[in-house]
Design an enzyme around this catalytic site. Structure first.
Site, PDB file in Angstrom:
ATOM      1  N   ALA A 142      34.780   4.976  -3.405  1.00  0.00           N
ATOM      2  CA  ALA A 142      34.025   3.914  -2.745  1.00  0.00           C
ATOM      3  C   ALA A 142      34.028   4.174  -1.244  1.00  0.00           C
ATOM      4  CB  ALA A 142      34.669   2.576  -3.041  1.00  0.00           C
ATOM      5  N   GLY A 183      36.378   5.848  -7.073  1.00  0.00           N
ATOM      6  CA  GLY A 183      35.159   5.492  -7.807  1.00  0.00           C
ATOM      7  C   GLY A 183      34.482   6.701  -8.437  1.00  0.00           C
ATOM      8  N   GLU A 214      36.287   7.174 -11.587  1.00  0.00           N
ATOM      9  CA  GLU A 214      35.927   6.064 -12.486  1.00  0.00           C
ATOM     10  C   GLU A 214      34.523   6.239 -13.063  1.00  0.00           C
ATOM     11  OE1 GLU A 214      36.922   3.149  -9.395  1.00  0.00           O
ATOM     12  OE2 GLU A 214      38.130   2.154 -10.924  1.00  0.00           O
ATOM     13  N   GLU A 234      43.603   4.879  -4.759  1.00  0.00           N
ATOM     14  CA  GLU A 234      43.455   3.520  -4.217  1.00  0.00           C
ATOM     15  C   GLU A 234      44.756   2.948  -3.659  1.00  0.00           C
ATOM     16  OE1 GLU A 234      42.138   4.572  -7.040  1.00  0.00           O
ATOM     17  OE2 GLU A 234      40.016   4.043  -7.081  1.00  0.00           O
TER      18      GLU A 234
HETATM   19  N1  COA Z   1      34.457   6.565   2.276  1.00  0.00           N
HETATM   20  C1  COA Z   1      33.822   6.762   3.444  1.00  0.00           C
HETATM   21  N2  COA Z   1      33.712   7.966   4.059  1.00  0.00           N
HETATM   22  C2  COA Z   1      34.269   9.001   3.439  1.00  0.00           C
HETATM   23  C3  COA Z   1      34.943   8.884   2.210  1.00  0.00           C
HETATM   24  C4  COA Z   1      35.026   7.593   1.635  1.00  0.00           C
HETATM   25  N3  COA Z   1      35.612   7.385   0.455  1.00  0.00           N
HETATM   26  N4  COA Z   1      35.411  10.102   1.854  1.00  0.00           N
HETATM   27  C5  COA Z   1      35.027  10.955   2.820  1.00  0.00           C
HETATM   28  N5  COA Z   1      34.340  10.296   3.775  1.00  0.00           N
HETATM   29  C6  COA Z   1      33.759  10.864   4.997  1.00  0.00           C
HETATM   30  C7  COA Z   1      34.824  11.164   6.021  1.00  0.00           C
HETATM   31  O1  COA Z   1      35.158   9.984   6.732  1.00  0.00           O
HETATM   32  C8  COA Z   1      34.124  12.190   6.862  1.00  0.00           C
HETATM   33  O2  COA Z   1      33.226  11.533   7.732  1.00  0.00           O
HETATM   34  P1  COA Z   1      33.110  12.000   9.287  1.00  0.00           P
HETATM   35  O3  COA Z   1      32.607  13.423   9.191  1.00  0.00           O
HETATM   36  O4  COA Z   1      32.093  11.042   9.841  1.00  0.00           O
HETATM   37  O5  COA Z   1      34.452  11.893   9.859  1.00  0.00           O
HETATM   38  C9  COA Z   1      33.287  12.973   5.853  1.00  0.00           C
HETATM   39  O6  COA Z   1      33.187  12.126   4.692  1.00  0.00           O
HETATM   40  C10 COA Z   1      33.939  14.262   5.422  1.00  0.00           C
HETATM   41  O7  COA Z   1      35.260  13.966   4.995  1.00  0.00           O
HETATM   42  P2  COA Z   1      36.562  14.707   5.600  1.00  0.00           P
HETATM   43  O8  COA Z   1      37.729  13.795   5.371  1.00  0.00           O
HETATM   44  O9  COA Z   1      36.310  15.149   6.986  1.00  0.00           O
HETATM   45  O10 COA Z   1      36.625  15.981   4.641  1.00  0.00           O
HETATM   46  P3  COA Z   1      37.940  16.748   4.148  1.00  0.00           P
HETATM   47  O11 COA Z   1      37.476  17.936   3.400  1.00  0.00           O
HETATM   48  O12 COA Z   1      38.909  16.937   5.256  1.00  0.00           O
HETATM   49  O13 COA Z   1      38.647  15.730   3.106  1.00  0.00           O
HETATM   50  C11 COA Z   1      38.696  14.206   1.247  1.00  0.00           C
HETATM   51  C12 COA Z   1      37.976  15.374   1.943  1.00  0.00           C
HETATM   52  C13 COA Z   1      37.858  13.786   0.049  1.00  0.00           C
HETATM   53  C14 COA Z   1      40.098  14.666   0.753  1.00  0.00           C
HETATM   54  C15 COA Z   1      38.884  13.048   2.252  1.00  0.00           C
HETATM   55  O14 COA Z   1      37.614  12.774   2.852  1.00  0.00           O
HETATM   56  C16 COA Z   1      39.367  11.784   1.613  1.00  0.00           C
HETATM   57  O15 COA Z   1      40.556  11.645   1.339  1.00  0.00           O
HETATM   58  N6  COA Z   1      38.473  10.781   1.410  1.00  0.00           N
HETATM   59  C17 COA Z   1      38.805   9.491   0.892  1.00  0.00           C
HETATM   60  C18 COA Z   1      39.044   9.563  -0.599  1.00  0.00           C
HETATM   61  C19 COA Z   1      39.499   8.213  -1.134  1.00  0.00           C
HETATM   62  O16 COA Z   1      40.558   7.718  -0.822  1.00  0.00           O
HETATM   63  N7  COA Z   1      38.664   7.618  -1.994  1.00  0.00           N
HETATM   64  C20 COA Z   1      38.971   6.402  -2.679  1.00  0.00           C
HETATM   65  C21 COA Z   1      38.386   5.234  -1.997  1.00  0.00           C
HETATM   66  S1  COA Z   1      38.841   3.748  -2.858  1.00  0.00           S
END
Ligand code: COA
Length: 260
Positions: free
Chosen positions: A66, A111, A114, A134
């Site tokens: 999400a 999500g 999910e 989460e």
């Molecule tokens: N919601 C909003 N933005 C998100 C996102 C999310 N769930 N997941 C990634 N993004 C965005 C990042 O903020 C980043 O934006 P920016 O370039 O404006 O800073 C962009 O996507 C790229 O992500 P980044 O974190 O720079 O890539 P990465 O390769 O270093 O890491 C992940 C990738 C997936 C490991 C990391 O983005 C992450 O942990 N995301 C959240 C996952 C999460 O907790 N999801 C569950 C939500 S309930």
């Protein structure tokens, strides 16, 4: 017909390929995408040109969960509303009568995980990874994850993933039964289409009743599930496809099902 801001849809003959497309946020599911997903699946259900659906992501994520940027301002009532709308959309995916495959191409987190659970089965690219992170954000899965994950992989494995939030690779996901098959990255879509075509070679009517019996029965006792199956068998015996399929076997020819 399928024109959305956050989701792209292409047809591969009678298979709709649904691609999540919010590249700047690794396809994170925001409110707009949630509403588009629900509307899309209502349309796919009613489109006779679509017999199967494959979900995948553009870029390096299937879906990174999400959209966290939309979470900060929500209070308890806002959180409940968020989960209600997410589950509304995800249920449209889970409940569609046509076969669905998640072709998981990268991060399937929160999500994203999910949503893959709402599909009938999952095929993963070698570089795919899965997590329910989460709790690391102080929340819990809100798109059916606390319910669908234990039903698929058992409560012990589901609790380990949900309590730790740890990310697992595709091979581990296959080992614990979360995905059916892992394939090289470049083969993902071909494998997903091939797998879907194997199902679509059969009667769509039979597929629909089989799906309904499995999905309804899984929440019931075995005895009640068997009753569902018996009724479904009655319905499927009333179909033209049953007559064609059985006749074709007896006449030693290939069946031509009604919907092809
Ligand atoms: N919601 C909003 N933005 C998100 C996102 C999310 N769930 N997941 C990634 N993004 C965005 C990042 O903020 C980043 O934006 P920016 O370039 O404006 O800073 C962009 O996507 C790229 O992500 P980044 O974190 O720079 O890539 P990465 O390769 O270093 O890491 C992940 C990738 C997936 C490991 C990391 O983005 C992450 O942990 N995301 C959240 C996952 C999460 O907790 N999801 C569950 C939500 S309930």
């Amino acid at each position: 017909m399928y024109d959305y801001n956050t989701i792209n849809v292409d047809m591969n003959e009678d298979i709709a390929i649904v691609r999540f497309s919010r590249l700047k946020a690794l396809n994170a599911l925001n409110h707009e995408m949630t509403l588009e997903l629900a509307e899309l699946f209502d349309k796919l259900e009613n489109d006779p040109a679509v017999r199967g659906i494959i979900l995948t992501g553009e870029g390096r994520a299937f879906m990174a969960g999400a959209d966290i940027s939309e979470m900060k301002e929500r209070d308890a009532e806002g959180g409940r509303e968020f989960a209600r709308v997410s589950n509304y959309a995800f249920s449209r995916v889970a409940d569609i009568s046509k076969p669905t495959i998640a072709a998981v191409n990268g991060f399937a987190l929160g999500g994203g995980l999910e949503l893959s659970l709402c599909c009938d089965w999952r095929i993963a690219a070698e570089s795919a990874s899965f997590a329910a992170p989460e709790v690391t954000l102080g929340i819990i899965p809100s798109g059916g994850g606390t319910q669908r994950l234990p039903r698929l992989i058992g409560s012990g494995r589901a609790k380990e993933l949900i309590f730790t939030g740890k990310r697992i690779k595709a091979a581990e996901a296959e080992r614990i039964g979360l995905v059916n098959k892992v394939v090289p990255d470049e083969a993902l879509m071909d494998e997903a289409v091939k797998s879907m075509r194997e199902a679509l070679a059969n009667s769509a009517v039979a597929l629909g009743y089989a799906k309904e019996a499995i999905d309804t029965g899984i929440g019931l006792s075995l005895a009640d599930g068997i009753k569902v199956e018996i009724n479904s068998v009655g319905m499927v015996f009333g179909s033209e496809d049953r007559l064609e399929g059985v006749s074709a076997f007896l006449e030693k020819r290939k069946a031509v099902f009604r919907d092809k």
